[in-house]
Design a protein around this motif. Structure first.
Motif, PDB file in Angstrom:
ATOM      1  N   GLU A  15       0.857  -1.186   0.000  1.00 44.78           N
ATOM      2  CA  GLU A  15       0.000   0.000   0.000  1.00 44.78           C
ATOM      3  C   GLU A  15       0.891   1.232   0.000  1.00 44.78           C
ATOM      4  OE1 GLU A  15      -2.767  -0.175   3.198  1.00 44.78           O
ATOM      5  OE2 GLU A  15      -3.785  -1.963   2.437  1.00 44.78           O
ATOM      6  N   ALA A  16       0.687   2.108  -1.007  1.00 46.60           N
ATOM      7  CA  ALA A  16       1.539   3.286  -1.129  1.00 46.60           C
ATOM      8  C   ALA A  16       0.852   4.350  -1.964  1.00 46.60           C
ATOM      9  CB  ALA A  16       2.865   2.905  -1.777  1.00 46.60           C
ATOM     10  N   GLU A  17       1.279   5.601  -1.784  1.00 46.25           N
ATOM     11  CA  GLU A  17       0.703   6.702  -2.542  1.00 46.25           C
ATOM     12  C   GLU A  17       1.008   6.557  -4.036  1.00 46.25           C
ATOM     13  OE1 GLU A  17       2.037  10.377  -0.958  1.00 46.25           O
ATOM     14  OE2 GLU A  17       0.964  10.159   0.952  1.00 46.25           O
ATOM     15  N   TRP A  18       2.150   5.942  -4.353  1.00 52.63           N
ATOM     16  CA  TRP A  18       2.536   5.818  -5.755  1.00 52.63           C
ATOM     17  C   TRP A  18       1.871   4.648  -6.467  1.00 52.63           C
ATOM     18  CZ3 TRP A  18       4.398   1.023  -5.628  1.00 52.63           C
ATOM     19  CH2 TRP A  18       5.141   0.606  -4.523  1.00 52.63           C
ATOM     20  N   ALA A  19       1.146   3.809  -5.737  1.00 52.92           N
ATOM     21  CA  ALA A  19       0.501   2.643  -6.350  1.00 52.92           C
ATOM     22  C   ALA A  19      -0.526   3.097  -7.384  1.00 52.92           C
ATOM     23  CB  ALA A  19      -0.165   1.790  -5.284  1.00 52.92           C
ATOM     24  N   GLY A  20      -0.496   2.459  -8.561  1.00 50.34           N
ATOM     25  CA  GLY A  20      -1.369   2.875  -9.646  1.00 50.34           C
ATOM     26  C   GLY A  20      -2.818   2.458  -9.482  1.00 50.34           C
ATOM     27  N   ASP A  21      -3.069   1.440  -8.664  1.00 55.96           N
ATOM     28  CA  ASP A  21      -4.422   0.946  -8.470  1.00 55.96           C
ATOM     29  C   ASP A  21      -5.256   1.958  -7.693  1.00 55.96           C
ATOM     30  OD1 ASP A  21      -6.410  -1.230  -8.575  1.00 55.96           O
ATOM     31  OD2 ASP A  21      -6.140  -1.255  -6.406  1.00 55.96           O
ATOM     32  N   ALA A  22      -6.561   2.044  -7.987  1.00 52.36           N
ATOM     33  CA  ALA A  22      -7.441   2.992  -7.307  1.00 52.36           C
ATOM     34  C   ALA A  22      -7.503   2.741  -5.805  1.00 52.36           C
ATOM     35  CB  ALA A  22      -8.845   2.914  -7.914  1.00 52.36           C
ATOM     36  N   SER A  23      -7.241   1.514  -5.405  1.00 48.37           N
ATOM     37  CA  SER A  23      -7.272   1.173  -3.983  1.00 48.37           C
ATOM     38  C   SER A  23      -5.986   1.560  -3.263  1.00 48.37           C
ATOM     39  CB  SER A  23      -7.516  -0.325  -3.805  1.00 48.37           C
ATOM     40  OG  SER A  23      -6.409  -1.070  -4.295  1.00 48.37           O
ATOM     41  N   GLY A  24      -4.987   2.036  -4.027  1.00 51.28           N
ATOM     42  CA  GLY A  24      -3.709   2.387  -3.420  1.00 51.28           C
ATOM     43  C   GLY A  24      -2.845   1.181  -3.125  1.00 51.28           C
ATOM     44  N   ARG A  25      -3.110   0.068  -3.803  1.00 50.22           N
ATOM     45  CA  ARG A  25      -2.313  -1.136  -3.587  1.00 50.22           C
ATOM     46  C   ARG A  25      -1.565  -1.516  -4.865  1.00 50.22           C
ATOM     47  NH1 ARG A  25      -5.771  -5.902  -1.311  1.00 50.22           N
ATOM     48  NH2 ARG A  25      -6.863  -5.544  -3.289  1.00 50.22           N
ATOM     49  N   SER A  26      -0.457  -2.191  -4.694  1.00 48.51           N
ATOM     50  CA  SER A  26       0.340  -2.633  -5.828  1.00 48.51           C
ATOM     51  C   SER A  26       0.942  -3.997  -5.518  1.00 48.51           C
ATOM     52  CB  SER A  26       1.469  -1.624  -6.119  1.00 48.51           C
ATOM     53  OG  SER A  26       2.361  -2.140  -7.087  1.00 48.51           O
ATOM     54  N   GLY A  27       1.189  -4.764  -6.588  1.00 48.51           N
ATOM     55  CA  GLY A  27       1.860  -6.051  -6.452  1.00 48.51           C
ATOM     56  C   GLY A  27       3.248  -6.035  -7.060  1.00 48.51           C
ATOM     57  N   ILE A  28       3.826  -4.837  -7.271  1.00 48.66           N
ATOM     58  CA  ILE A  28       5.122  -4.740  -7.919  1.00 48.66           C
ATOM     59  C   ILE A  28       6.250  -5.274  -7.049  1.00 48.66           C
ATOM     60  CG2 ILE A  28       5.659  -2.394  -7.134  1.00 48.66           C
ATOM     61  CD1 ILE A  28       6.836  -1.900  -9.960  1.00 48.66           C
ATOM     62  N   ASP A  29       6.056  -5.264  -5.736  1.00 55.08           N
ATOM     63  CA  ASP A  29       7.091  -5.760  -4.822  1.00 55.08           C
ATOM     64  C   ASP A  29       7.011  -7.286  -4.769  1.00 55.08           C
ATOM     65  OD1 ASP A  29       9.008  -6.150  -2.920  1.00 55.08           O
ATOM     66  OD2 ASP A  29       7.866  -5.298  -1.258  1.00 55.08           O
ATOM     67  N   LYS A  30       7.864  -7.931  -5.548  1.00 54.21           N
ATOM     68  CA  LYS A  30       7.831  -9.394  -5.635  1.00 54.21           C
ATOM     69  C   LYS A  30       9.037  -9.977  -4.902  1.00 54.21           C
ATOM     70  CE  LYS A  30       5.140  -9.371  -9.905  1.00 54.21           C
ATOM     71  NZ  LYS A  30       3.850  -9.457  -9.222  1.00 54.21           N
ATOM     72  N   ARG A  31       8.799 -11.074  -4.193  1.00 51.84           N
ATOM     73  CA  ARG A  31       9.832 -11.690  -3.364  1.00 51.84           C
ATOM     74  C   ARG A  31      10.087 -13.129  -3.822  1.00 51.84           C
ATOM     75  NH1 ARG A  31       9.549  -8.655   1.500  1.00 51.84           N
ATOM     76  NH2 ARG A  31       8.913  -6.529   0.867  1.00 51.84           N
ATOM     77  N   PRO A  32      11.356 -13.575  -3.762  1.00 51.01           N
ATOM     78  CA  PRO A  32      11.693 -14.929  -4.213  1.00 51.01           C
ATOM     79  C   PRO A  32      10.987 -16.016  -3.407  1.00 51.01           C
ATOM     80  CG  PRO A  32      13.665 -13.578  -4.062  1.00 51.01           C
ATOM     81  CD  PRO A  32      12.554 -12.789  -3.417  1.00 51.01           C
TER      82      PRO A  32
END
Length: 214
Positions: A15-32
């Motif tokens: 959850e971040a201000e820069w997240a493109g989703d209208a909900s303010g969430r993003s899945g760009i942070d991917k972990r191995p």
């Protein structure tokens, strides 16, 4: 032509201000992931995708980025760029991702993937990295990574081989498509030749070509 998977990465909820989703969430942070991960037609099981209008889907089911290209960015920025930092599902080693031909097929683990198109940088990516001019720098460097569709479901994990088992004769690469759509419009006629390129992108190339004609 065989490389391997350095890592298989799954998106976490950010959850971040820069997240493109209208909900303010993003899945760009991917972990191995620690072990093998199942892959279905619409992507990796357990991978969080927030903004499905622009991410995910059959033609963008899996995203691959080369460990060697990430190393260039680490040197450029003077900081570590770990696996998953590009939002990629597959961190590859010894695989020519930028030189991958549109439509070529990769045997990865028990799955079969097909190269579809390059990734387009977005403001979410720049926000995640905290580099305001990242879109411009990413575009100029032209190492975009490759989206893939899933031709055969299966599973794969870190260390699994990546083998190019089929390559179309047209020779249009991920790098060419990216440069054609950004800084080198003279390459646009090549995109029409790549029938495996998603039709939406081929149509965009046709429209741009039509606009440049007298």
């Amino acid at each position: 032509m065989t490389g391997r998977l350095a890592a298989v990465n799954l998106g976490t909820v950010t959850e971040a201000e820069w997240a493109g989703d209208a909900s303010g969430r993003s899945g760009i942070d991917k972990r191995p992931a620690d072990g093998p991960v199942p892959v279905r037609r619409d992507g990796l099981v357990g991978d969080f995708i927030a903004e499905r209008a622009h991410h995910g889907g059959l033609d963008q089911a899996v995203y691959a980025y080369a460990e060697e290209d990430a190393g260039w960015w680490a040197a450029e920025l003077g900081r570590a760029v770990p696996a998953g930092a590009f939002g990629e599902n597959l961190t590859t080693y010894a695989v020519d991702v930028t030189g991958a031909v549109i439509g070529e097929q990769w045997a990865v683990g028990s799955a079969l993937l097909q190269v579809t198109k390059p990734r387009t940088p977005c403001t979410t990516f720049a926000g995640f990295w905290g580099v305001p001019d990242l879109i411009k720098r990413f575009t100029v460097r032209a190492l975009p990574g490759a989206y893939l569709r899933v031709l055969r479901e299966g599973e794969f994990g870190p260390g699994d081989p990546v083998e190019v088992v089929e390559r179309p004769a047209h020779g249009v690469t991920i790098g060419e498509v990216f440069r054609a759509m950004s800084l080198e419009p003279e390459l646009l006629p090549r995109l029409v030749e790549a029938t495996e390129l998603p039709e939406q992108l081929r149509e965009k190339a046709r429209r741009r070509l039509a606009g440049t004609r007298p």
